[in-house]
Scaffold this motif. Structure first.
Motif, mmCIF file in Angstrom:
data_model
loop_
_atom_site.group_PDB
_atom_site.id
_atom_site.type_symbol
_atom_site.label_atom_id
_atom_site.label_comp_id
_atom_site.label_asym_id
_atom_site.label_seq_id
_atom_site.Cartn_x
_atom_site.Cartn_y
_atom_site.Cartn_z
ATOM 1 N N GLN A 38 0.842 -1.210 0.000
ATOM 2 C CA GLN A 38 0.000 0.000 0.000
ATOM 3 C C GLN A 38 0.872 1.253 0.000
ATOM 4 N N GLY A 41 2.337 2.101 -3.272
ATOM 5 C CA GLY A 41 1.387 2.516 -4.306
ATOM 6 C C GLY A 41 0.894 1.393 -5.204
ATOM 7 N N GLU A 42 1.122 0.131 -4.803
ATOM 8 C CA GLU A 42 0.720 -0.983 -5.687
ATOM 9 C C GLU A 42 -0.790 -1.096 -5.886
ATOM 10 N N PHE A 43 -1.560 -0.526 -4.948
ATOM 11 C CA PHE A 43 -3.023 -0.572 -5.115
ATOM 12 C C PHE A 43 -3.546 0.758 -5.672
ATOM 13 N N GLY A 44 -2.627 1.661 -6.040
ATOM 14 C CA GLY A 44 -3.034 2.988 -6.487
ATOM 15 C C GLY A 44 -3.452 3.810 -5.280
ATOM 16 N N LYS A 45 -4.443 4.669 -5.499
ATOM 17 C CA LYS A 45 -4.940 5.492 -4.377
ATOM 18 C C LYS A 45 -5.959 4.648 -3.613
ATOM 19 N N THR A 46 -5.672 4.334 -2.359
ATOM 20 C CA THR A 46 -6.598 3.483 -1.596
ATOM 21 C C THR A 46 -7.685 4.354 -0.974
ATOM 22 N N SER A 63 -9.425 -1.346 -0.933
ATOM 23 C CA SER A 63 -9.623 -1.150 -2.367
ATOM 24 C C SER A 63 -8.958 0.139 -2.839
ATOM 25 N N GLY A 64 -8.251 0.035 -3.966
ATOM 26 C CA GLY A 64 -7.576 1.206 -4.520
ATOM 27 C C GLY A 64 -7.879 1.378 -6.000
ATOM 28 N N THR A 65 -7.336 2.456 -6.575
ATOM 29 C CA THR A 65 -7.609 2.728 -7.984
ATOM 30 C C THR A 65 -6.910 1.721 -8.905
ATOM 31 N N LYS A 66 -5.855 1.048 -8.416
ATOM 32 C CA LYS A 66 -5.136 0.101 -9.268
ATOM 33 C C LYS A 66 -5.219 -1.343 -8.808
#
Ligand code: NAD
Length: 366
Positions: free
Chosen positions: A176, A179-184, A284-287
């Motif tokens: 997290q 940034g692997e999940f994008g913007k969480t 949950s994130g953007t990516k």
């Protein structure tokens, strides 16, 4: 060649050091200091203390050396089972004498929540480092007093957040932060179990400080904070009760609550004493996403992301926790997710706000 000879000499000395009783002095001769071991006494010999004691048998940096209990027969059993010396065993009446005991470095408080503050203050006054179970107290005010007392006494205060050292949890936290999940922007935490015996201390407001929220809901609060990497700025909360006899005044059975964070992220959580197998985190994130179920039980923790499952092998949580806490106290080695009194206080402030939101029906700004 001389490097090889040097290596062989060093290797054979190391073998000797490991096999001889005076390994300490040889290790010193080799310039290898034996790591110091944290000598710990457990206070409150209930079910969780028994689990911690078993787990500590596999620790390399922490050792169980004493106990504090109000039941003399339990002290006798624990002395036999764990090979404890009589001088390291205390009752609640004479525990202040622990001050002059040079063989105990820290005390792990594993008593009912409503006693954490009183016990922490006693131990701080006695000059011992304190590891205190979660919730650190029953209100943020109590938590603040505990932090102040430990600071004034020059001892450390740690809170028993075992998940802060768990491999799957740390992996997701690192992903997290990278940034692997994008913007969480969303966290869901579900925490609950069906509570049994209605006469236990967990359902007694004076000893528990509250109901499911204090005991199990706090895992969702804490999880939201470490998985989103932010502190909430508001909460809303709603309480439901199906059994007002079992869950009396001040004892919450079920609370749904929401938290809002500075980035715009929100968390939606459930805390209950009336549903089993409720132990799940979702981020949950953007990516991408991360999911854990079970997420905070004794393990094995199961976790996966949008890329696939995580493959960390299970290690007893309390073994890792106690070794890492020893490294923190003895060597100042800080963990990725803090476990100090301030960390405990952040959760207590949110618990206070959730109870206020339930009472007023309004959004509470933190
Ligand atoms: P428990 O009831 O099994 O044990 C509590 C112990 O405290 C008992 O030995 C009891 O004799 C003693 N005690 C001392 N004074 C007491 C008093 N006035 N009234 C009642 N008991 C008294 O409870 P537990 O499950 O071991 O929980 C103890 C603490 O550990 C709680 O704060 C709880 O939240 C925490 N805990 C943490 C985890 C975790 O995973 N981190 C798990 C379980 C419990």
């Amino acid at each position: 060649m001389s490097t090889r000879r040097h290596f062989l000499q060093k290797a054979s000395l190391t073998t000797l050091a490991l096999s001889l009783p005076f390994s300490d002095s040889i290790a010193k001769a080799l310039g290898q200091q034996e790591p110091k071991v944290l000598r710990v006494a457990l206070m409150g010999l209930g079910s969780y203390a028994s689990r911690v004691a078993e787990a500590m048998k596999d620790c390399s940096r922490a050792k169980l050396v004493g106990v504090i209990s109000g039941t003399p027969s339990k002290i006798e059993q624990w002395k036999q089972k764990h090979g404890l010396s009589a001088q390291n065993c205390y009752s609640y009446e004479n525990v202040d004498q622990i001050k002059s005991n040079k063989d105990i470095d820290a005390v792990y408080v594993i008593t009912p929540n409503g006693l954490h503050k009183e016990h922490t203050l006693t131990l701080a006054k006695a000059g011992k480092h304190v590891i205190c179970e979660k919730p650190m107290a029953t209100t943020a005010q109590e938590g603040q007093e505990m932090i102040a007392a430990c600071k004034a006494a020059g001892v450390q205060l740690l809170i028993g957040y075992r998940m802060h050292f768990e491999a799957n949890t740390l992996d997701i936290v690192k992903k997290q932060r990278a940034g692997e999940f994008g913007k969480t922007l969303f966290f869901q935490g579900l925490s609950g179990f069906v509570i049994g015996n209605p006469s236990q201390w967990r359902l007694n407001k004076l000893l528990s400080g509250g109901g499911a929220m204090m005991d199990i809901g706090i895992y969702s609060i804490n999880g939201a904070r470490y998985l989103l990497g932010e502190e909430p700025i508001w909460v809303t909360a709603q309480e439901t009760k199906t059994d007002p006899v079992k869950f009396g005044e001040g004892i919450d059975e079920t609370i749904t609550f929401q938290m809002g964070f500075p980035s715009g992220a929100t968390a939606s959580c459930l805390s209950t004493y009336s549903l089993n197998y409720l132990d799940k985190f979702f981020l949950s994130g953007t990516k991408g996403f991360a999911e854990m179920q079970p997420s905070t039980g004794y393990g094995p923790i199961k976790a996966w992301t949008h890329v696939g499952p995580l493959q960390h092998s299970h290690v007893t949580h309390q073994t890792t926790q106690m070794d890492k806490m020893a490294a923190l106290i003895l060597d100042g080695k800080l963990p990725l997710i803090p476990v100090d009194g301030e960390e405990g206080l952040k959760d207590m402030r949110i618990v206070d706000a959730i109870y206020q939101a339930v009472k007023t029906g309004e959004k509470v700004i933190i």
